[in-house]
Design a protein around this motif. Structure first.
Motif, mmCIF file in Angstrom:
data_model
loop_
_atom_site.group_PDB
_atom_site.id
_atom_site.type_symbol
_atom_site.label_atom_id
_atom_site.label_comp_id
_atom_site.label_asym_id
_atom_site.label_seq_id
_atom_site.Cartn_x
_atom_site.Cartn_y
_atom_site.Cartn_z
ATOM 1 N N LEU B 233 0.842 -1.200 0.000
ATOM 2 C CA LEU B 233 0.000 0.000 0.000
ATOM 3 C C LEU B 233 0.880 1.254 0.000
ATOM 4 O O LEU B 233 0.600 2.228 -0.710
ATOM 5 N N LEU B 234 1.959 1.241 0.767
ATOM 6 C CA LEU B 234 2.850 2.400 0.829
ATOM 7 C C LEU B 234 3.707 2.514 -0.431
ATOM 8 O O LEU B 234 4.024 3.624 -0.874
ATOM 9 N N ILE B 235 4.074 1.353 -1.001
ATOM 10 C CA ILE B 235 4.811 1.392 -2.265
ATOM 11 C C ILE B 235 3.866 1.899 -3.354
ATOM 12 O O ILE B 235 2.739 1.422 -3.479
ATOM 13 N N GLY B 236 4.308 2.853 -4.102
ATOM 14 C CA GLY B 236 3.462 3.410 -5.170
ATOM 15 C C GLY B 236 2.486 4.473 -4.685
ATOM 16 O O GLY B 236 1.724 5.015 -5.472
ATOM 17 N N ALA B 237 2.496 4.788 -3.395
ATOM 18 C CA ALA B 237 1.556 5.788 -2.865
ATOM 19 C C ALA B 237 2.111 7.204 -2.966
ATOM 20 O O ALA B 237 1.457 8.162 -2.540
ATOM 21 N N GLU B 238 3.313 7.346 -3.507
ATOM 22 C CA GLU B 238 3.907 8.656 -3.778
ATOM 23 C C GLU B 238 3.937 9.554 -2.541
ATOM 24 O O GLU B 238 3.714 10.763 -2.633
ATOM 25 N N GLY B 239 4.204 8.952 -1.395
ATOM 26 C CA GLY B 239 4.350 9.738 -0.183
ATOM 27 C C GLY B 239 3.071 10.328 0.359
ATOM 28 O O GLY B 239 3.108 11.226 1.196
ATOM 29 N N THR B 240 1.929 9.830 -0.084
ATOM 30 C CA THR B 240 0.657 10.397 0.398
ATOM 31 C C THR B 240 0.095 9.643 1.591
ATOM 32 O O THR B 240 -0.834 10.118 2.231
ATOM 33 N N LEU B 241 0.641 8.464 1.879
ATOM 34 C CA LEU B 241 0.143 7.672 3.017
ATOM 35 C C LEU B 241 1.198 7.499 4.103
ATOM 36 O O LEU B 241 0.888 7.043 5.200
ATOM 37 N N GLY B 242 2.423 7.841 3.802
ATOM 38 C CA GLY B 242 3.508 7.680 4.750
ATOM 39 C C GLY B 242 4.805 8.037 4.050
ATOM 40 O O GLY B 242 4.837 8.177 2.825
ATOM 41 N N ILE B 243 5.858 8.227 4.840
ATOM 42 C CA ILE B 243 7.176 8.504 4.261
ATOM 43 C C ILE B 243 8.047 7.271 4.465
ATOM 44 O O ILE B 243 8.338 6.890 5.604
ATOM 45 N N ILE B 244 8.416 6.634 3.377
ATOM 46 C CA ILE B 244 9.284 5.459 3.466
ATOM 47 C C ILE B 244 10.676 5.932 3.898
ATOM 48 O O ILE B 244 11.245 6.840 3.293
ATOM 49 N N THR B 245 11.199 5.329 4.980
ATOM 50 C CA THR B 245 12.517 5.734 5.479
ATOM 51 C C THR B 245 13.571 4.642 5.317
ATOM 52 O O THR B 245 14.769 4.911 5.434
ATOM 53 N N GLY B 246 13.141 3.416 5.081
ATOM 54 C CA GLY B 246 14.093 2.322 4.894
ATOM 55 C C GLY B 246 13.421 1.172 4.173
ATOM 56 O O GLY B 246 12.187 1.101 4.119
ATOM 57 N N ALA B 247 14.233 0.290 3.603
ATOM 58 C CA ALA B 247 13.654 -0.831 2.854
ATOM 59 C C ALA B 247 14.594 -2.024 2.867
ATOM 60 O O ALA B 247 15.817 -1.871 2.933
#
Lengths: 508, 508
Positions: B233-247
């Motif tokens: 859900l967060l992948i591909g959400a372009e930062g609108t649902l959360g800020i990815i900080t690590g992977a």
């Protein structure tokens, strides 16, 4: 809230692996759901009118087919079982359910192991998808197959095969499980190593949302970045966010040759090193890497008619390695020989046999496939479906064995499964001559020990079987905090009345 | 709401592919966002205190590095650019933003093509992740790499290579784009055919939710069925649902050999048949299948210094086929020869050259990589990033060409890209001698024609570049109904104050 640790165990003498006192389980489950009013006759008539009289069954009519499940752990209870014959009928059912706040439980082939597909009160309507069983389209160029959710997995495999292609999802229950259920539980199986989980095999889905509206997402696109990934949200949601009614699945070129070796090793560490060598030689052509312990081999050879030991001597561990080639059996064989040669030279392998015929290959696979059943005649078995990072499997086994044997000194640990995926079926057979009921009564005590180690090693207590009812409370406890709250927010936003599969997976 | 069809075009003479009147664009964009109050000095101080003075920049200090983007379509505007140095700092920023209802725009390498990474008013705070640039861990057995979101893609590729492994994500912008942005936009590239999109390469993520809480999801598990798929859900959400900080990213065994052929063909239909043959021979070893038109070849040969035609004659279409082998260059070469032989015998191929050296292979790839830039000296170019089912590419080209040429008779269509993924970069160069500005002013008219055909063929108007600002309105229109409403419900449930990247992707 009843704590899951208190889930009542039943001392019984049935031959199923069941160990839960279903009467007390009922009370436990009841505590996890919203109170459900019984269906009144007028509402039953309205639901019945959607699918027709012959496809609306009472509890008595539905009986064993729909309201019991494989492990007999979760007795189904429902005053109404509906068998819709079209997506529009599914939509109409859910729309009515939404309007009347009636809980709905979706069901496919009814093979799930965690109770996700069973209704638990007379007020819940069971919606069985079996009549949606059409293969809608095969695209041999784009290599996709579009199917109804009620298609049995094996039929999809066969349809792909007839089209000269290959659908790699492969499970023990493939003769009766359905694609909708496979996707809703993100089923794994033996093909995951090379081809991924169910999630990875799906390009698009059609689903009925809790409002009754239909999402038309049967896309055959390999690249599509239009908004949030609703497909992956519905996959693995166990019917709590929507009812999957159709799917576009990926097909693959049919391998031209497959070669299989059965390998004897002295340790799981060596099995892991063999895995690295195999991956280095074969890459994506490494289509299976399963591991088995000696004790499991002994059980299988003892209890399986016609099973023959592929090796001349016994070894502490065994690995089944399968290589598939797009070019020829010769190429697969050459790759297999090359990797085994390197492993032998590195001193990792004690002995290896390459199947010389289809019958021999089938016998190799049988050693793996019968491993679960072969534990049954040995008495009670406490089972876990866990995963850890692949590199951590040896450490996990060492720590879990030590802890379990400290608790039950003569327990017989049968740890086997998908080594290439880090997925261990960590099963524990009772000590010889022990009281089965007393052993099984320790299921949760032992489960807490094993899952505790899994958690410390950043693993999962649900690798491929899902959450359902069985692990819903454990999910709530283990993910407590922002992750669980985010899941709950999503559930509430899409299903504000909580009508879809209440109490399964998520607790609102 | 301003209709996207009215997006203003600017007649200018700049050399960038920009064609949008940024002043009027600003008004347009303004209509899509909530009104944003300017940041007051006290609030700026509070944000600054989190990251320290040297990592809090004013609009003037941030300037070109952070507030302009590659196409110069979306001028950035922000009174405050923050460069957090830790996940906890990101969390503190978002927590403060949530408390004060301050809009936040996350940014990685600032290479996005749809404006998703640019703030659009002085009241929006830009949060650039570049300082989170550590490679945290490599697991060579489980074949994973755990990285900070701000790691530049090329560094991840290099780290994998140094560990004797392979990270297949490969993009034009790989020298500056960052993993967090790659995941947030589910970036594609040339490795998708064999290895999948960014989404498929990620096992786990760590992210800061709109509440400021951190999801610790850096899992290295190949199987994990614990609840809803928040990662996807967060992948591909372009930062609108959360800020990815690590992977946690998947690594692959390094291929031991790669062989590349440049093939001349008479039609795209034949290219598609060649694709089927190549897949049949190579399966997952087919690591690239890119297609190019004659006109694009001519542009590239004309405008690229040192480029040489791999063929002796001209052909209507070209295909670049790459085979990778886990065993040897010889095996890759044998597979390539075998598939070309079959294709020749079937009369599908006019001519083929197999690269005999690394320099030759590099020249083959150059034909593909320069195709986009080589259109620039030919004048204005109207660009599309679309996908259709692979089998439908020829029909799409036929219909789109006919419709476009009916609208602009002498337009020069340069359609190329990832044929194996059904992903066409359908670019249209202006007629020779035409007025560039007048041509570019028809961008949306032509876009509507092309995207209309794409929609009829069940394709996507955003294959690999995302939605951002550029296509947000088109997404809203095209998905109107339950799908868009479900996305909106999810956005609202996770980000009730709408603080994360407002107006991008989804309109609430």
């Amino acid at each position: 809230m009843t704590d899951f640790g208190e889930l009542p165990l039943r001392a019984d003498n049935r031959s199923t692996p069941c160990c839960v006192d279903t009467a007390r389980l009922g009370q436990y489950i009841g505590s996890m759901t919203m109170p459900t009013a019984p269906l009144d006759a007028a509402l039953i008539d309205r639901f019945t009118a959607i699918v027709g009289q012959s496809n609306a069954l009472s509890q008595d009519e539905a009986g064993a087919t729909y309201l019991t499940e494989p492990r007999d752990l979760f007795p189904g209870k429902s005053a109404l079982v509906l068998r819709p014959g079209s997506v529009d009928e599914v939509s109409a059912i859910v729309r009515l359910a939404s309007e009347t706040r009636t809980p709905i439980v979706p069901q496919g082939g009814n093979t799930g192991l965690v109770g996700g597909q069973q209704p638990r009160s007379e007020g819940e309507v069971l919606v069985n998808l079996s009549r949606l069983d059409q293969i809608r389209e095969i695209d041999p160029v784009g290599r996709t197959i579009t199917v109804d959710a009620g298609c049995v997995l094996q039929r999809v495999q066969e349809a792909a095969d007839e089209a000269g292609l290959f659908f790699p999802l492969s499970l023990g229950a493939q003769g009766s499980c359905q694609i909708g259920g496979n996707l809703s539980s993100n089923a794994g199986g033996t093909g995951v190593l090379a081809y991924g989980n169910s999630r990875d095999l799906c390009l698009g889905i059609e689903a009925v949302l809790p409002s009754g509206e239909i999402i038309h997402g049967l896309r055959r696109l390999k690249k599509d970045n239009r908004g949030y990934d609703l497909r992956n949200l519905l996959i693995g949601a166990e019917g709590t966010l929507g009812i999957i009614t159709g799917a576009v699945l990926k097909l693959f070129p049919k391998p031209k040759g497959k070669e299989i070796a059965f390998v004897g090793l002295s340790s799981v560490e060596n099995a892991l090193k063999l895995l690295s060598i195999a991956e280095g030689h074969a890459g994506a052509s490494l289509t299976a890497f399963e591991f088995l312990p000696l004790i499991g081999m002994r059980f299988t050879l003892k209890h399986t008619e016609g099973a023959r030991d592929p090796m001349d001597a016994e070894y502490p561990w065994y690995v089944l390695v399968e290589i598939s080639s797009q070019r020829s059996a010769e190429e697969a064989g050459a790759t297999l020989e090359a990797l085994l040669t390197e492993a032998f030279e590195a001193g990792l392998v004690e002995d290896a046999a390459i199947a010389q015929s289809e019958a021999q290959a089938a016998n190799f696979w049988r050693m793996r496939e019968e491993m679960s059943w072969a534990q049954k005649p040995e008495g009670g078995s406490i089972k876990h479906d866990v995963s850890v990072p692949v590199a951590s499997v040896p450490e996990f086994l060492r720590r879990a064995d030590e802890a379990v044997l400290a608790a039950i000194p003569d327990a017989r640990i049968v740890a086997f499964g998908h080594l290439g995926d880090g997925n261990v079926h960590y099963n524990i057979s009772q000590p010889v001559g022990a009281d089965k009921a007393a052993f099984l009564a320790r299921w949760h005590e032992i489960g807490a020990i094993v899952h505790g180690i899994v958690a410390e090693m950043e693993g999962s207590f649900s690798a491929e079987h899902g959450i359902g009812v069985l692990k819903a409370e454990e999910l709530r406890r283990s993910k407590a905090g922002p992750e669980y709250e985010a899941m709950r927010a999503i559930k509430t936003s899409l299903d504000p009345f909580g009508i879809l599969n209440p109490g399964k997976l998520i607790q609102i």
